[in-house]
Design a protein around this motif. Structure first.
Motif, PDB file in Angstrom:
ATOM      1  N   ASN A 256      -2.079  11.165  -0.529  1.00  0.00           N
ATOM      2  CA  ASN A 256      -1.183  10.111  -1.007  1.00  0.00           C
ATOM      3  C   ASN A 256       0.097  10.014  -0.200  1.00  0.00           C
ATOM      4  OD1 ASN A 256      -2.883   9.157  -2.982  1.00  0.00           O
ATOM      5  ND2 ASN A 256      -2.020  10.429  -4.581  1.00  0.00           N
TER       6      ASN A 256
ATOM      7  N   GLU B 190      -0.668   7.969   2.860  1.00  0.00           N
ATOM      8  CA  GLU B 190      -1.043   6.593   2.542  1.00  0.00           C
ATOM      9  C   GLU B 190       0.163   5.783   2.089  1.00  0.00           C
ATOM     10  OE1 GLU B 190      -4.524   6.319   0.102  1.00  0.00           O
ATOM     11  OE2 GLU B 190      -5.728   7.416   1.547  1.00  0.00           O
ATOM     12  N   ILE B 191       1.034   6.390   1.306  1.00  0.00           N
ATOM     13  CA  ILE B 191       2.235   5.702   0.837  1.00  0.00           C
ATOM     14  C   ILE B 191       3.213   5.500   1.997  1.00  0.00           C
ATOM     15  CG2 ILE B 191       4.281   5.939  -0.616  1.00  0.00           C
ATOM     16  CD1 ILE B 191       2.397   7.394  -2.653  1.00  0.00           C
TER      17      ILE B 191
END
Length: 101
Positions: A35, A38-39
């Protein structure tokens, strides 16, 4: 080119900070989908190359080839389920698959 961002033994957000300081240059980086990456990199679904999606069939063939002649409780369906679960868990990593087999 930097491979294995996820393998950092430390704070991934610090790595993101470092990578985002590079301007006016192109970086090619790879990582398992975490995450934090991806963020930070605003990854859009469908615009990433997920290696495991491209090696799945090769790994499935490898696993099934290794299972030739194996009988699990006398049923091929159980052998096939085991093979499929190994392929899924491998996440595209041949070395891991080989060690598990």
């Amino acid at each position: 080119m930097i491979d294995g961002l996820d393998e950092l033994d430390g704070d991934h957000s610090e790595l993101v900070e470092l990578l985002t300081t590079f301007t006016n240059c192109k970086l090619l980086v790879s990582s398992r989908p975490l995450n934090v990456f991806e963020i930070a990199f605003e990854l859009v679904p469908g615009r990433q190359l997920r290696l495991q999606n491209h090696t799945r069939n090769d790994i499935r063939k490898f696993v099934r080839d290794q299972f030739v002649g194996w009988t699990l409780v006398g049923r091929n369906s159980e052998r096939d389920r085991l093979a499929d679960s190994i392929v899924e868990a491998s996440q595209g990593v041949f070395l891991w698959t080989s060690l598990v087999i």
